[in-house]
Write an enzyme that holds these catalytic residues in place. Structure first.
Site, PDB file in Angstrom:
ATOM      1  CB  CYS A 265      -2.692   2.362   5.344  1.00  0.00           C
ATOM      2  SG  CYS A 265      -1.055   2.940   5.835  1.00  0.00           S
TER       3      CYS A 265
ATOM      4  CB  CYS B  84      -2.177   6.310   4.714  1.00  0.00           C
ATOM      5  SG  CYS B  84      -3.281   7.686   4.994  1.00  0.00           S
TER       6      CYS B  84
HETATM    7 FE1  SF4 Z   1      -0.364   0.514   9.776  1.00  0.00          FE
HETATM    8 FE2  SF4 Z   1      -0.369   2.541   8.064  1.00  0.00          FE
HETATM    9 FE3  SF4 Z   1      -0.311   3.023  10.689  1.00  0.00          FE
HETATM   10 FE4  SF4 Z   1       1.823   2.029   9.537  1.00  0.00          FE
HETATM   11  S1  SF4 Z   1       0.896   4.043   9.101  1.00  0.00           S
HETATM   12  S2  SF4 Z   1       0.894   1.251  11.444  1.00  0.00           S
HETATM   13  S3  SF4 Z   1       0.961   0.735   7.969  1.00  0.00           S
HETATM   14  S4  SF4 Z   1      -1.940   2.074   9.586  1.00  0.00           S
END
Ligand code: SF4
Length: 284
Positions: free
Chosen positions: A134, A245
């Protein structure tokens, strides 16, 4: 990215002092969403943008803001892991409103390094790795985008999730240099959002008709079951995190390593600084 043509390099950003922030928060918390947006657009446009990640709230705000000022700026994060339906939605926004949606991408070198080190599906391996993903795909691109902005608008509502219960309509966002964060729908219910969308024929994410109540990256979002919280479909395999996030509150807060008002520094509500986790997510 947010530097505008004809604008001097190194422009000084508008950053509210604590007293002004508290006064504005108190003044606008009882005002209707359109009043809050009108004030924010008057004061901060073009150095303010509406954040839209695909959720119904963001789309209602885009529509509302566009009616106030058709030149409103709208941005979205393309993490590289979005469902196809999200791309369809932002094409529909361009078509319907004529808004050139500003699509923000992560730095490819950072994504490459992360994926080489931990694999493309690292989010399932641990909370730390999920937060790292994230961070690379959302938080850092967002920080870069907001680095020259004076404010941004988010679709947070108090009834969405426990971390959002104390969201204010006007907040100071210390995670992004102390600029203003505006949450015009803070006191809206989900039903109000959907009434607005249907009454105004606002385009919305097609997954919201398929059991999804919150929209995010494809590998981290699933439909919810009857009776589940709206954010239960986000990072559903995590049971003891804040399901955020890091865009609106720090990683320390998500991990429970600090509490608002202590060491960790979440986005704090103006007028409530140091006490409220105004957390939440954007492409969230
Ligand atoms: Fe990556 Fe966060 Fe998107 Fe999941 S929500 S793919 S962990 S950026």
């Amino acid at each position: 990215m947010s530097h505008l043509e004809g604008e001097p390099e190194g422009r000084e950003r508008i950053v509210l002092d604590e007293q002004e922030a508290q006064e504005l928060s108190a003044l606008y918390d009882q005002e209707p969403a359109t009043e809050v947006l009108s004030w924010a657009l008057d004061r901060f446009h073009p150095h303010m943008a509406v954040s839209a990640g695909g959720g119904a709230e963001g789309m209602a705000i885009v529509d509302m803001a566009w009616r106030i000022n058709p030149g409103v700026r709208v941005f979205t994060l393309d993490t590289g892991r979005m469902p196809q339906e999200t791309y369809d939605l932002f094409d529909a926004v361009r078509e319907r409103y004529g808004i050139e949606v500003e699509v923000i991408f992560p730095h490819h070198e950072e994504v490459e390094e992360m994926v080489r080190g931990y694999g493309v599906n690292l989010m399932y391996k641990s909370v730390d790795l999920r937060l790292r993903c994230c961070d690379v795909r959302k938080v850092l691109p967002m920080n870069r985008y907001l680095a020259n902005m004076d404010g941004w608008v988010a679709g947070l509502r108090r009834s969405q999730w426990k971390t959002r219960e104390r969201v204010h309509k006007v907040e100071v966002d210390p995670a992004h240099g102390g600029i203003v964060k505006v949450n015009p729908l803070a006191d809206w219910t989900k039903e109000q959002v959907w009434s607005y969308i249907h009454e105004n024929d606002v385009p919305y994410h097609s997954l919201l008709d398929q059991g999804y109540t919150s929209i995010g990256c494809a590998p981290c979002t699933r439909p919810v079951e009857a009776g589940e919280d709206d954010r239960a479909g986000r990072w559903w395999w995590e049971t003891d995190t804040e399901k955020e996030c890091g865009i609106h509150c720090s990683v320390q807060v998500i991990l429970g390593e600090g509490k608002p008002g202590q060491d960790a520094k979440p986005s704090v509500a103006a007028g409530d600084a140091g006490t409220a986790a105004s957390g939440g997510g954007t492409a969230d």
